[in-house]
Write a protein that holds these residues in place. Sequence first.
Motif, PDB file in Angstrom:
ATOM      1  N   ALA A  28       0.952  -1.150   0.020  1.00  0.00           N
ATOM      2  CA  ALA A  28      -0.011   0.106  -0.059  1.00  0.00           C
ATOM      3  C   ALA A  28       0.947   1.497   0.061  1.00  0.00           C
ATOM      4  CB  ALA A  28      -0.875   0.089   1.241  1.00  0.00           C
ATOM      5  N   ILE A  29       1.925   1.016   0.740  1.00  0.00           N
ATOM      6  CA  ILE A  29       2.950   2.541   0.867  1.00  0.00           C
ATOM      7  C   ILE A  29       3.421   2.529  -0.391  1.00  0.00           C
ATOM      8  CG2 ILE A  29       4.884   3.120   1.661  1.00  0.00           C
ATOM      9  CD1 ILE A  29       4.287   1.414   4.326  1.00  0.00           C
ATOM     10  N   GLU A  30       3.879   1.487  -1.037  1.00  0.00           N
ATOM     11  CA  GLU A  30       4.478   1.683  -2.787  1.00  0.00           C
ATOM     12  C   GLU A  30       3.461   2.324  -3.455  1.00  0.00           C
ATOM     13  OE1 GLU A  30       5.869  -1.291  -5.976  1.00  0.00           O
ATOM     14  OE2 GLU A  30       6.967  -1.781  -3.722  1.00  0.00           O
ATOM     15  N   ARG A  31       2.150   1.864  -3.479  1.00  0.00           N
ATOM     16  CA  ARG A  31       1.219   2.452  -4.447  1.00  0.00           C
ATOM     17  C   ARG A  31       0.807   3.704  -4.007  1.00  0.00           C
ATOM     18  NH1 ARG A  31      -2.811  -2.609  -6.359  1.00  0.00           N
ATOM     19  NH2 ARG A  31      -1.206  -3.955  -6.771  1.00  0.00           N
ATOM     20  N   LEU A  32       0.942   4.153  -2.824  1.00  0.00           N
ATOM     21  CA  LEU A  32      -0.090   5.521  -2.300  1.00  0.00           C
ATOM     22  C   LEU A  32       0.995   6.811  -2.094  1.00  0.00           C
ATOM     23  CD1 LEU A  32      -2.509   4.049  -0.057  1.00  0.00           C
ATOM     24  CD2 LEU A  32      -2.851   4.427  -2.320  1.00  0.00           C
ATOM     25  N   GLU A  33       2.180   6.333  -1.640  1.00  0.00           N
ATOM     26  CA  GLU A  33       3.121   7.588  -1.373  1.00  0.00           C
ATOM     27  C   GLU A  33       3.466   8.480  -2.551  1.00  0.00           C
ATOM     28  OE1 GLU A  33       6.994   7.446   1.464  1.00  0.00           O
ATOM     29  OE2 GLU A  33       7.047   6.075  -0.160  1.00  0.00           O
ATOM     30  N   GLY A  34       3.370   9.610  -2.258  1.00  0.00           N
ATOM     31  CA  GLY A  34       3.650  10.474  -3.444  1.00  0.00           C
ATOM     32  C   GLY A  34       2.583  11.146  -4.082  1.00  0.00           C
ATOM     33  N   ILE A  35       1.077  10.571  -3.912  1.00  0.00           N
ATOM     34  CA  ILE A  35       0.141  11.230  -4.662  1.00  0.00           C
ATOM     35  C   ILE A  35      -0.126  12.529  -3.934  1.00  0.00           C
ATOM     36  CG2 ILE A  35      -2.425  10.850  -4.936  1.00  0.00           C
ATOM     37  CD1 ILE A  35      -2.014   7.879  -4.857  1.00  0.00           C
ATOM     38  N   ASN A  36      -0.462  13.367  -5.033  1.00  0.00           N
ATOM     39  CA  ASN A  36      -0.549  14.910  -4.733  1.00  0.00           C
ATOM     40  C   ASN A  36      -2.045  15.317  -5.195  1.00  0.00           C
ATOM     41  OD1 ASN A  36      -0.534  17.522  -4.287  1.00  0.00           O
ATOM     42  ND2 ASN A  36       1.277  17.784  -5.944  1.00  0.00           N
ATOM     43  N   CYS A  37      -2.723  15.854  -4.046  1.00  0.00           N
ATOM     44  CA  CYS A  37      -4.020  16.396  -4.396  1.00  0.00           C
ATOM     45  C   CYS A  37      -4.011  18.086  -4.456  1.00  0.00           C
ATOM     46  CB  CYS A  37      -4.979  16.209  -3.284  1.00  0.00           C
ATOM     47  SG  CYS A  37      -6.385  16.785  -3.169  1.00  0.00           S
ATOM     48  N   GLY A  38      -4.419  18.500  -5.740  1.00  0.00           N
ATOM     49  CA  GLY A  38      -4.665  19.982  -5.891  1.00  0.00           C
ATOM     50  C   GLY A  38      -3.379  20.699  -5.689  1.00  0.00           C
ATOM     51  N   GLY A  39      -1.875  20.141  -5.803  1.00  0.00           N
ATOM     52  CA  GLY A  39      -0.970  21.094  -5.616  1.00  0.00           C
ATOM     53  C   GLY A  39      -0.406  21.155  -4.015  1.00  0.00           C
ATOM     54  N   ARG A  40      -1.255  20.522  -3.338  1.00  0.00           N
ATOM     55  CA  ARG A  40      -0.824  20.431  -1.897  1.00  0.00           C
ATOM     56  C   ARG A  40       0.468  19.895  -1.215  1.00  0.00           C
ATOM     57  NH1 ARG A  40      -6.637  19.123   0.944  1.00  0.00           N
ATOM     58  NH2 ARG A  40      -7.722  20.740   0.015  1.00  0.00           N
ATOM     59  N   GLY A  41       0.933  19.062  -2.276  1.00  0.00           N
ATOM     60  CA  GLY A  41       2.102  18.223  -1.912  1.00  0.00           C
ATOM     61  C   GLY A  41       1.903  16.893  -1.138  1.00  0.00           C
ATOM     62  N   THR A  42       0.624  16.675  -0.887  1.00  0.00           N
ATOM     63  CA  THR A  42       0.271  15.568  -0.261  1.00  0.00           C
ATOM     64  C   THR A  42      -1.085  14.977  -0.598  1.00  0.00           C
ATOM     65  OG1 THR A  42       0.158  14.166   1.835  1.00  0.00           O
ATOM     66  CG2 THR A  42      -0.352  16.708   1.937  1.00  0.00           C
ATOM     67  N   SER A  43      -1.679  14.285  -0.122  1.00  0.00           N
ATOM     68  CA  SER A  43      -3.175  13.747  -0.365  1.00  0.00           C
ATOM     69  C   SER A  43      -3.493  12.823   0.849  1.00  0.00           C
ATOM     70  CB  SER A  43      -3.074  13.294  -1.811  1.00  0.00           C
ATOM     71  OG  SER A  43      -2.695  11.809  -1.804  1.00  0.00           O
ATOM     72  N   CYS A  44      -4.882  12.377   0.840  1.00  0.00           N
ATOM     73  CA  CYS A  44      -5.127  11.494   1.754  1.00  0.00           C
ATOM     74  C   CYS A  44      -4.430   9.980   1.628  1.00  0.00           C
ATOM     75  CB  CYS A  44      -6.904  11.349   1.765  1.00  0.00           C
ATOM     76  SG  CYS A  44      -7.615  12.570   2.542  1.00  0.00           S
ATOM     77  N   PRO A  45      -4.392   9.575   0.404  1.00  0.00           N
ATOM     78  CA  PRO A  45      -3.678   8.322   0.114  1.00  0.00           C
ATOM     79  C   PRO A  45      -2.094   8.632   0.434  1.00  0.00           C
ATOM     80  CG  PRO A  45      -4.959   8.851  -1.867  1.00  0.00           C
ATOM     81  CD  PRO A  45      -5.043  10.076  -1.024  1.00  0.00           C
TER      82      PRO A  45
END
Length: 82
Positions: free
Chosen positions: A52-69
């Motif tokens: 899960a970490i491998e798949r979700l790490e680094g997903i960005n939401c709206g330019g925030r630099g992070t996301s819920c995933p």
Amino acid sequence: MKYTYITHGVCSRQIVLELEGTTIKEAAFIGGCHGNTQGIAALVKGMEAEDAIERLEGINCGGRGTSCPDQLATALKEALDL
């Protein structure tokens, strides 16, 4: 093991995890976009945390630099002390 993570930079406020060894037994988001966070939680249930970490790490939401995933990946890393 239960673990609670306080999120940073996203709409959800908290992630509550239940791990059985390194397997995600449950994941729940407090706050955020309910449908999306429920979907993420359902998809990771039963997964190995490192997958899960491998798949979700680094997903960005709206330019925030992070996301819920991405925050879920961070929570898993902290819970496993990686």
